[in-house]
Scaffold this motif. Structure first.
Motif, mmCIF file in Angstrom:
data_model
loop_
_atom_site.group_PDB
_atom_site.id
_atom_site.type_symbol
_atom_site.label_atom_id
_atom_site.label_comp_id
_atom_site.label_asym_id
_atom_site.label_seq_id
_atom_site.Cartn_x
_atom_site.Cartn_y
_atom_site.Cartn_z
ATOM 1 N N UNK A 1 0.911 -1.385 0.080
ATOM 2 C CA UNK A 1 0.217 -0.253 0.100
ATOM 3 C C UNK A 1 0.954 1.318 -0.057
ATOM 4 N N UNK A 2 2.364 1.247 0.271
ATOM 5 C CA UNK A 2 3.266 2.596 0.674
ATOM 6 C C UNK A 2 2.666 3.300 1.546
ATOM 7 N N UNK A 3 1.883 3.158 2.628
ATOM 8 C CA UNK A 3 1.956 3.894 4.039
ATOM 9 C C UNK A 3 2.518 3.144 4.959
ATOM 10 N N UNK A 4 3.452 3.560 6.321
ATOM 11 C CA UNK A 4 3.415 2.720 7.355
ATOM 12 C C UNK A 4 1.588 2.518 7.802
ATOM 13 N N UNK A 5 1.304 0.899 8.271
ATOM 14 C CA UNK A 5 0.664 0.548 9.394
ATOM 15 C C UNK A 5 0.392 0.496 10.689
ATOM 16 N N UNK A 6 1.817 1.106 10.677
ATOM 17 C CA UNK A 6 1.870 0.510 12.382
ATOM 18 C C UNK A 6 2.706 1.168 12.691
ATOM 19 N N UNK A 7 2.657 2.148 14.416
ATOM 20 C CA UNK A 7 3.931 2.733 14.741
ATOM 21 C C UNK A 7 3.470 1.788 15.354
ATOM 22 N N UNK B 1 -5.751 1.668 10.261
ATOM 23 C CA UNK B 1 -6.768 1.640 10.547
ATOM 24 C C UNK B 1 -7.981 1.571 9.402
ATOM 25 N N UNK B 2 -7.673 2.593 8.581
ATOM 26 C CA UNK B 2 -8.631 2.353 7.309
ATOM 27 C C UNK B 2 -8.398 1.003 6.894
ATOM 28 N N UNK B 3 -7.022 0.510 6.433
ATOM 29 C CA UNK B 3 -6.857 -0.610 5.788
ATOM 30 C C UNK B 3 -7.471 -2.380 6.760
ATOM 31 N N UNK B 4 -7.139 -1.880 7.541
ATOM 32 C CA UNK B 4 -8.043 -2.943 8.948
ATOM 33 C C UNK B 4 -9.673 -3.086 8.621
ATOM 34 N N UNK C 1 6.830 1.363 22.537
ATOM 35 C CA UNK C 1 7.348 0.152 23.847
ATOM 36 C C UNK C 1 6.294 -0.357 24.779
ATOM 37 N N UNK C 2 5.002 0.209 24.536
ATOM 38 C CA UNK C 2 3.806 -0.114 25.386
ATOM 39 C C UNK C 2 3.422 -1.281 24.084
ATOM 40 N N UNK C 3 4.012 -1.269 22.622
ATOM 41 C CA UNK C 3 3.221 -1.862 21.814
ATOM 42 C C UNK C 3 3.315 -1.329 20.406
ATOM 43 N N UNK C 4 2.026 -1.912 19.938
ATOM 44 C CA UNK C 4 1.562 -1.007 18.621
ATOM 45 C C UNK C 4 0.758 -0.519 18.782
ATOM 46 N N UNK C 5 0.458 0.455 17.868
ATOM 47 C CA UNK C 5 -0.800 1.275 17.383
ATOM 48 C C UNK C 5 -1.612 1.123 16.112
ATOM 49 N N UNK C 6 -2.403 1.235 15.488
ATOM 50 C CA UNK C 6 -2.244 1.255 14.534
ATOM 51 C C UNK C 6 -2.942 3.447 13.742
ATOM 52 N N UNK C 7 -1.968 3.199 12.812
ATOM 53 C CA UNK C 7 -2.050 4.678 12.065
ATOM 54 C C UNK C 7 -3.063 4.852 11.146
ATOM 55 N N UNK C 8 -3.636 6.376 10.676
ATOM 56 C CA UNK C 8 -5.067 6.178 9.717
ATOM 57 C C UNK C 8 -4.552 5.031 9.099
ATOM 58 N N UNK C 9 -3.797 5.728 8.657
ATOM 59 C CA UNK C 9 -3.505 4.078 7.355
ATOM 60 C C UNK C 9 -3.941 2.081 7.519
#
Length: 313
Positions: free
Chosen positions: A53-59, A72-75, A62-70
């Motif tokens: 998709x050409x964009x970062x999906x997860x940030x 969230x849209x893909x999910x 230290x606490x784990x992972x978090x969805x980026x807006x991209x």
């Protein structure tokens, strides 16, 4: 190569499933354990998705992972895609054997015990291999379960909770609301009671801010009364019915709750006029979701079962 071409050639359902599991688990390590694979394999799948998709999906933090807006849209799209595939498989099963299949229905307890039981009784006679998953719970929970596509449809009263554009509501029949008490309550012997006379009784009611709260509040407001002091605050109709049988408590139910008698003959309607307009019971579905043939069969049967009830109103 355009994004749509990359999606068609490179996005894999397995990678989408892994992304959904990572978000659910909260970390790639935990997701790997749930998927019975390795963390590098999970990381590779996420990297392949991000490349496609050409964009970062997860940030990562230290606490784990978090969805980026991209992400969230893909999910959101991925969850809908998996649901559509699930429905497609169910449609194929139905085409292969129209007498089989399953449907997931949500409702409140009184409607599940009466109206939905009648629908299932009729359908199961003609389609003995059909499977019915019935969830009877509070409307707030039903709202979430339908939105998350864990249920195919709801049979519920028309409430503000389902006025959102994402839902469709088809009215089937109307129901009225009554003040109810246990058969041993002295109030049952009265021939007429004004609502104001009951303000000091021991009420069992849901909280006024609940989904049903506005309906109950309207009855008191139109009678020039405040919401009564409530002895027991509960959303559970089972708890309310159980307390009524002691003979000391009263509540408000829609009359469907009393129609599931004779299994509850100890619950009686009091001769109180409530200034509440009849409320429609009906079918709630997601507007953008294609229903399976089995779910549509259930809806068609619900319309038939409701016809004589609608005429009585």
């Amino acid at each position: 190569m355009q994004l749509s071409d990359r999606i068609g050639r490179r996005i894999k359902l397995q990678d989408l499933h892994i992304l959904m599991t990572v978000v659910q688990a909260g970390s790639m390590r935990k997701a790997a354990t749930l998927l019975n694979t390795t963390q590098p394999a999970v990381s590779r799948s996420i990297a392949d998705l991000e490349s496609a998709v050409g964009v970062r999906l997860l940030d990562r933090n230290p606490q784990g992972i978090e969805l980026t807006p991209y992400g969230r849209a893909l999910l959101d799209g991925g969850e809908a895609a998996f649901d559509e595939l699930y429905q497609a498989v169910k449609n194929i099963e139905f085409l292969a054997d129209p007498t089989a299949g399953e449907v997931r229905i949500g409702s409140i307890t009184p409607l599940a015990a009466g109206f939905i039981a009648a629908i299932i009784g009729r359908l199961s006679r003609h389609h003995p291999r059909m499977v019915f998953h019935v969830v009877a719970t509070q409307v707030e929970t039903l709202h979430r379960e339908l939105t998350e596509r864990n249920l195919d449809l709801l049979i519920v009263p028309r409430l503000d909770l389902f006025n959102d554009d994402q839902f469709t509501f088809e009215a089937l029949y109307e129901t009225s609301y009554v003040v109810a008490a246990g058969a041993d309550n002295p109030l049952v012997k009265r021939r007429r009671i004004e609502l104001a006379e009951l303000m000091n009784e021991q009420w069992v009611l849901p909280p006024p801010e609940s989904a049903l709260g506005p309906i109950y509040s309207e009855a008191f407001r139109k009678s020039g009364l405040a919401y009564p002091r409530t002895t027991v605050v509960t959303m559970s109709p089972e708890v309310r019915m159980s307390l009524l049988t002691s003979g000391r408590f009263i509540t408000i139910f829609h009359d469907d709750a009393l129609k599931i008698a004779p299994q509850r003959p100890e619950i009686k309607a009091l001769p109180v006029r409530l200034p509440i307009a009849p409320v429609a019971n009906g079918i709630v579905t997601l507007r953008t979701r294609t229903l399976s043939p089995v779910a549509q069969l259930f809806i068609d049967c619900a319309r038939e079962v409701a016809k004589p009830m609608a005429k009585r109103k």
